[in-house]
Design an enzyme around this catalytic site. Sequence first.
Site, short mmCIF file in Angstrom:
data_model
loop_
_atom_site.label_atom_id
_atom_site.label_comp_id
_atom_site.label_asym_id
_atom_site.label_seq_id
_atom_site.Cartn_x
_atom_site.Cartn_y
_atom_site.Cartn_z
N LEU A 43 -4.18 3.78 -4.85
CA LEU A 43 -5.29 4.38 -5.60
C LEU A 43 -5.08 5.96 -6.05
O LEU A 43 -5.85 6.45 -6.61
CB LEU A 43 -6.61 4.15 -5.05
CG LEU A 43 -7.30 2.78 -4.60
CD1 LEU A 43 -8.41 2.71 -4.03
CD2 LEU A 43 -7.03 2.01 -6.08
N LYS A 91 6.35 7.57 6.00
CA LYS A 91 5.72 8.60 6.53
C LYS A 91 6.38 9.31 7.56
O LYS A 91 6.11 10.81 7.93
CB LYS A 91 4.26 8.46 6.92
CG LYS A 91 3.03 8.28 5.80
CD LYS A 91 1.96 7.99 6.46
CE LYS A 91 0.80 7.93 5.17
NZ LYS A 91 -0.27 7.83 5.62
N ASN A 133 2.21 13.25 4.77
CA ASN A 133 1.85 12.40 3.55
C ASN A 133 1.75 13.17 2.28
O ASN A 133 1.41 12.75 1.40
CB ASN A 133 0.41 11.64 3.93
CG ASN A 133 -0.61 12.76 3.85
OD1 ASN A 133 -0.60 13.86 3.97
ND2 ASN A 133 -1.85 12.29 3.56
N GLY A 141 -2.68 3.07 16.05
CA GLY A 141 -1.56 2.76 15.05
C GLY A 141 -1.51 4.29 14.67
O GLY A 141 -1.73 5.28 15.03
N GLY A 142 -0.80 4.08 13.26
CA GLY A 142 -0.39 5.43 12.48
C GLY A 142 -1.73 6.29 12.16
O GLY A 142 -1.91 7.35 12.24
N TYR A 199 -11.69 0.93 2.97
CA TYR A 199 -12.47 1.03 2.09
C TYR A 199 -12.62 -0.05 1.00
O TYR A 199 -13.56 -0.11 0.18
CB TYR A 199 -12.02 2.22 1.26
CG TYR A 199 -10.52 2.32 0.93
CD1 TYR A 199 -9.67 2.85 1.56
CD2 TYR A 199 -10.04 1.51 -0.16
CE1 TYR A 199 -8.44 2.90 1.29
CE2 TYR A 199 -9.03 1.61 -0.63
CZ TYR A 199 -7.78 2.23 0.24
OH TYR A 199 -6.62 2.32 -0.17
P1 NAP Z 1 -1.16 0.34 11.68
O1 NAP Z 1 -0.26 1.67 12.03
O2 NAP Z 1 -0.45 -1.01 11.65
O3 NAP Z 1 -1.80 0.39 13.17
C1 NAP Z 1 -3.09 -0.69 13.06
C2 NAP Z 1 -3.41 -0.71 14.72
O4 NAP Z 1 -4.55 -1.73 14.49
C3 NAP Z 1 -2.74 -1.00 15.65
O5 NAP Z 1 -3.11 -0.21 16.80
C4 NAP Z 1 -2.71 -2.57 16.02
O6 NAP Z 1 -2.31 -2.81 17.08
C5 NAP Z 1 -4.37 -2.70 15.73
N1 NAP Z 1 -4.68 -4.10 15.38
C6 NAP Z 1 -4.19 -4.68 14.49
N2 NAP Z 1 -4.58 -5.92 14.57
C7 NAP Z 1 -5.59 -6.08 15.86
C8 NAP Z 1 -6.34 -7.01 16.47
N3 NAP Z 1 -6.38 -8.17 15.83
N4 NAP Z 1 -6.92 -6.61 17.46
C9 NAP Z 1 -6.83 -5.08 18.09
N5 NAP Z 1 -5.93 -4.52 17.42
C10 NAP Z 1 -5.61 -4.67 16.36
O7 NAP Z 1 -1.83 0.55 10.68
P2 NAP Z 1 -2.50 2.01 9.83
O8 NAP Z 1 -1.67 2.74 9.23
O9 NAP Z 1 -3.11 2.78 11.26
O10 NAP Z 1 -3.96 1.51 9.32
C11 NAP Z 1 -4.72 0.95 9.75
C12 NAP Z 1 -6.10 0.83 8.82
O11 NAP Z 1 -6.39 2.05 8.44
C13 NAP Z 1 -5.61 -0.08 7.50
O12 NAP Z 1 -6.81 -1.06 7.30
C14 NAP Z 1 -5.69 0.93 6.42
O13 NAP Z 1 -5.82 0.45 5.26
C15 NAP Z 1 -6.58 1.97 7.08
N6 NAP Z 1 -6.45 3.40 6.46
C16 NAP Z 1 -7.43 4.08 5.91
C17 NAP Z 1 -7.05 5.17 5.25
C18 NAP Z 1 -8.00 6.06 4.56
O14 NAP Z 1 -7.78 6.96 3.89
N7 NAP Z 1 -9.29 5.56 4.29
C19 NAP Z 1 -5.93 5.97 5.70
C20 NAP Z 1 -4.82 5.25 6.64
C21 NAP Z 1 -5.20 3.75 6.85
P3 NAP Z 1 -0.95 -3.39 17.48
O15 NAP Z 1 -0.18 -2.04 17.35
O16 NAP Z 1 -0.76 -3.97 18.64
O17 NAP Z 1 -0.69 -4.31 16.40
#
Ligand code: NAP
Length: 290
Positions: free
Chosen positions: A22, A72, A93, A134-135, A233
Amino acid sequence: MQPITGKTKLLGIIGDPVEHSLSPVMHNAAIAELGLDYIYVPFPVKQEDLPQAIAGFTATGLVGFNITIPHKQNIIPLLDEISDDAVNIGAVNTVWRTESGWKGTNTDAVGFIAPLKTMPRDWTQMTPVVLGNGGAARAVVAGLTNLGCQEIHVVGRNRDKLAQFYQSWQHSPKIADRLKIHNWDNLSSVVPAADLLINTTPIGMSPQVDASPVEEALMQKLKPKAIAYDLIYTPNPTQFLKLAQEQGAMAIDGLEMLLQQGVAALEIWLQRSVPVEVMRNSLKKHLGLL
Ligand code: NAP
């Protein structure tokens, strides 16, 4: 929007995939509103092509760019300088050109705390609980530290990754000293203590739109004055935020974080203030929320 000419300055985003980003929507809306001769373009770049892509940006005079998944972290060795925020978070980023080369920072932490900073709360007295490690959780933890939170609780499902997450902060004692790590099995004891409950997991995104990282019975134990913050979002609101609102909690969705990380990036590139409301409305319109 201005016609594209030989003088048009180039901004962009690299990622794989990048088609659904976006960022072009909000940045080009701001550029048009300001009447500037810039354009913001998405560039799909495969992991193995990252060094060539950056060399190409250097050669073509690109002004600056955003970086999304999966680059990243991998971008860091290709840059000439990175900010303290990016060092702490371990990811970049936003990149811009300086006299000594490309400089990178991370505006996700600033974006995350932007809606919280507008609230009249004493953050030193609040207990934040972060779901996921995570990230995005890294930017959240850095942001909560900047906000002044004294204890930051992080809950994760994978013990090894959780231990690595904890270890990864040891080079920044300011953050490590306030970090408390919990296994997902202990969710029931952590959630009722939360003043600010943050979902950084993808649970609740399409197609699992009825799922919540915290089940309904436990959400009922949330403090009524708590704030629930979902980084997701779309859908808007998520099931997690709906359950929190049913308890009387305040809900914040991820759109403002997305917007404000973009605002911070565009201000770096343009070296001026940018039309935040125009950017917000462009995102809402694109997502069918207006
Ligand atoms: P990521 O690096 O893949 O991290 C996801 C985290 O969630 C990991 O710790 C993962 O655990 C955990 N997880 C996934 N499924 C799970 C479950 N069923 N039960 C418990 N823990 C679970 O992803 P990310 O980049 O951090 O992004 C995470 C979310 O934030 C996404 O929805 C993304 O769209 C959102 N986000 C939004 C913004 C914004 O500007 N609004 C910015 C960044 C990210 P494991 O490592 O064990 O798999």
